[in-house]
Design a protein around this motif. Structure first.
Motif, short mmCIF file in Angstrom:
data_model
loop_
_atom_site.label_atom_id
_atom_site.label_comp_id
_atom_site.label_asym_id
_atom_site.label_seq_id
_atom_site.Cartn_x
_atom_site.Cartn_y
_atom_site.Cartn_z
N GLY A 64 0.78 -1.23 0.00
CA GLY A 64 0.00 0.00 0.00
C GLY A 64 0.81 1.28 0.00
N GLY A 65 2.12 1.22 -0.16
CA GLY A 65 2.95 2.42 -0.18
C GLY A 65 3.44 2.76 -1.57
N LYS A 66 4.62 3.39 -1.61
CA LYS A 66 5.19 3.78 -2.90
C LYS A 66 5.56 2.58 -3.78
CE LYS A 66 6.91 8.36 -1.61
NZ LYS A 66 8.11 9.24 -1.52
N PRO A 67 6.11 1.49 -3.22
CA PRO A 67 6.36 0.33 -4.09
C PRO A 67 5.10 -0.19 -4.76
CG PRO A 67 7.56 0.09 -2.03
CD PRO A 67 6.67 1.28 -1.87
N ALA A 68 3.98 -0.21 -4.03
CA ALA A 68 2.71 -0.65 -4.65
C ALA A 68 2.28 0.32 -5.74
CB ALA A 68 1.63 -0.77 -3.58
N ASP A 69 2.47 1.62 -5.51
CA ASP A 69 2.12 2.60 -6.55
C ASP A 69 2.98 2.42 -7.80
OD1 ASP A 69 0.25 3.67 -4.84
OD2 ASP A 69 1.58 5.23 -4.07
N ILE A 70 4.24 2.03 -7.60
CA ILE A 70 5.13 1.84 -8.75
C ILE A 70 4.74 0.58 -9.52
CG2 ILE A 70 7.52 1.35 -9.42
CD1 ILE A 70 8.42 3.10 -7.08
N PHE A 71 4.51 -0.53 -8.81
CA PHE A 71 4.19 -1.78 -9.48
C PHE A 71 2.83 -1.72 -10.18
CE2 PHE A 71 7.02 -3.89 -6.16
CZ PHE A 71 8.11 -3.86 -7.01
N LEU A 72 1.88 -0.98 -9.61
CA LEU A 72 0.54 -0.90 -10.18
C LEU A 72 0.35 0.34 -11.05
CD1 LEU A 72 -1.53 -2.04 -7.08
CD2 LEU A 72 -0.84 -3.40 -9.05
N TRP A 73 1.40 1.07 -11.33
CA TRP A 73 1.38 2.21 -12.23
C TRP A 73 0.37 3.28 -11.78
CZ3 TRP A 73 4.48 2.78 -16.69
CH2 TRP A 73 5.29 1.68 -16.97
N ARG A 74 0.33 3.53 -10.46
CA ARG A 74 -0.50 4.62 -9.97
C ARG A 74 0.17 5.97 -10.27
NH1 ARG A 74 -4.20 2.34 -6.28
NH2 ARG A 74 -4.75 0.34 -7.24
N ASN A 75 1.49 5.97 -10.25
CA ASN A 75 2.27 7.14 -10.67
C ASN A 75 3.02 6.75 -11.94
OD1 ASN A 75 3.88 9.39 -10.95
ND2 ASN A 75 4.50 9.48 -8.81
N LYS A 76 2.44 7.06 -13.08
CA LYS A 76 2.96 6.56 -14.35
C LYS A 76 4.36 7.08 -14.65
CE LYS A 76 -1.59 5.86 -16.41
NZ LYS A 76 -2.49 6.16 -17.56
N LYS A 77 4.64 8.32 -14.29
CA LYS A 77 5.98 8.86 -14.57
C LYS A 77 7.04 8.15 -13.75
CE LYS A 77 4.42 13.51 -15.86
NZ LYS A 77 4.52 14.96 -15.55
N LEU A 78 6.76 7.92 -12.47
CA LEU A 78 7.72 7.24 -11.61
C LEU A 78 7.89 5.79 -12.03
CD1 LEU A 78 9.56 7.43 -9.16
CD2 LEU A 78 7.60 6.86 -7.72
N SER A 79 6.80 5.11 -12.36
CA SER A 79 6.89 3.71 -12.79
C SER A 79 7.67 3.59 -14.09
CB SER A 79 5.48 3.13 -12.95
OG SER A 79 4.76 3.18 -11.75
N ALA A 80 7.39 4.49 -15.04
CA ALA A 80 8.12 4.46 -16.31
C ALA A 80 9.60 4.77 -16.10
CB ALA A 80 7.49 5.45 -17.28
N GLY A 81 9.90 5.69 -15.18
CA GLY A 81 11.31 6.01 -14.90
C GLY A 81 12.06 4.83 -14.29
N VAL A 82 11.41 4.13 -13.34
CA VAL A 82 12.06 2.97 -12.71
C VAL A 82 12.27 1.85 -13.73
CG1 VAL A 82 11.75 1.15 -11.00
CG2 VAL A 82 11.18 3.51 -10.42
N LEU A 83 11.24 1.58 -14.54
CA LEU A 83 11.39 0.54 -15.55
C LEU A 83 12.41 0.93 -16.62
CD1 LEU A 83 10.35 -2.20 -16.49
CD2 LEU A 83 8.55 -1.04 -17.76
N GLY A 84 12.42 2.21 -16.99
CA GLY A 84 13.42 2.67 -17.96
C GLY A 84 14.84 2.59 -17.40
N GLY A 85 15.02 2.90 -16.11
CA GLY A 85 16.34 2.77 -15.49
C GLY A 85 16.81 1.32 -15.46
N ALA A 86 15.90 0.41 -15.11
CA ALA A 86 16.26 -1.00 -15.11
C ALA A 86 16.61 -1.48 -16.51
CB ALA A 86 15.10 -1.83 -14.54
N THR A 87 15.87 -1.00 -17.50
CA THR A 87 16.17 -1.37 -18.89
C THR A 87 17.53 -0.84 -19.32
OG1 THR A 87 13.80 -1.32 -19.38
CG2 THR A 87 15.31 -1.28 -21.25
N ALA A 88 17.86 0.39 -18.92
CA ALA A 88 19.17 0.97 -19.26
C ALA A 88 20.30 0.18 -18.62
CB ALA A 88 19.22 2.43 -18.81
N VAL A 89 20.10 -0.24 -17.35
CA VAL A 89 21.13 -1.04 -16.69
C VAL A 89 21.31 -2.37 -17.40
CG1 VAL A 89 21.66 -2.28 -14.56
CG2 VAL A 89 20.83 0.07 -14.45
N TRP A 90 20.20 -3.00 -17.79
CA TRP A 90 20.30 -4.28 -18.48
C TRP A 90 20.98 -4.13 -19.84
CZ3 TRP A 90 17.85 -6.16 -23.02
CH2 TRP A 90 18.02 -7.54 -23.23
#
Length: 253
Positions: A64-90
């Motif tokens: 129910g906190g920020k990790p849940a908001d990221i995984f469920l795309w409640r904050n689309k900009k933050l979720s896209a940024g985290v997924l984009g960062g992981a993709t860049a690292v990969w």
């Protein structure tokens, strides 16, 4: 004449009392019916099958906190940024075959060079040097992370011990099958790619499940019922025929 008037007044009062009692009784019965109607959808909703016996919403399951908001795309900009960062690292470590130590050293060299040049050039361009904030990891954060890891590791070891003791044959076979599949997947890709796939699944599967949870739960209920039926047949034809001799008591000398 006065007595007749009093009798008529008392008769009218009794009739009014009876009418008011009937009205109150009707209101109470109607309110109870409405309460039953209001409570009936909740009982029906609670009777709906949920995957893994879930009773809380998906957002609460993830904390129910920020990790849940990221995984469920409640904050689309933050979720896209985290997924984009992981993709860049990969991409850096897997496709470009960059090494972690090399990347860390290059980032430090670049950061220190920019700050050094900026702090010394500020004298010539009449600007104040950059303020570098003091960075310190809080002790409470480290202690909480260590306690969480300690609890999860101990729980995993306890579960593995129960499985190894053979208390739940179904769980034992499920774990063996899962480890076998995981070994096959691990032979096809390295650990970084495996972690990246798991990270992408965490950002896609929960939000899709939350969107189509009724359809998924209905399909899962039918699949689990069919699995239980096939397991009962397998148990009756195979597992029940495995000889299990009784434990012999030790002879006393």
């Amino acid at each position: 004449m006065a007595e007749h008037t009093d009798d008529s007044v008392s008769t009218v009062d009794s009739i009014m009392d009876k009418i008011s009692d009937k009205i109150h009784h009707h209101d109470s019965s109607s309110s109870s019916d409405s309460d039953n109607e209001k409570s009936s959808p909740s009982t029906v909703k609670s009777a709906i099958y949920r995957l893994f016996g879930r009773q809380k919403p998906v957002h609460k399951v993830f904390g129910g906190g920020k990790p849940a908001d990221i995984f469920l795309w409640r904050n689309k900009k933050l979720s896209a940024g985290v997924l984009g960062g992981a993709t860049a690292v990969w991409v850096l470590f897997e496709l470009l075959e960059y090494h972690l130590l090399t990347l860390v050293c290059h980032c430090l060299v670049l950061s220190l060079g920019i700050l050094f040049v900026w702090s010394n050039a500020s004298v010539f361009i009449n600007k104040s040097p950059p303020r570098i904030p003091k960075v310190a990891i809080p002790q409470d954060l480290v202690v909480n992370i260590a306690l969480s890891l300690h609890f999860e590791i101990n729980r995993a070891l306890s579960v593995l011990r129960d499985i190894a003791l053979g208390r739940d044959l179904r769980m034992f076979l499920a774990v063996i099958a899962g480890l076998w599949v995981l070994s096959i997947v691990g032979s096809c890709c390295n650990s970084l790619t495996l972690f990246y796939i798991a990270f992408v699944l965490l950002h896609t599967v929960p939000v899709l499940y939350e969107k189509y949870e009724d359809q998924v739960d209905s399909f899962a209920e039918k699949a689990i019922a069919e699995f239980k039926k096939q397991w009962a047949v397998f148990d009756a034809r195979v597992l029940s025929k495995i000889p299990r001799g009784p434990l012999k008591a030790k002879k006393k000398v």
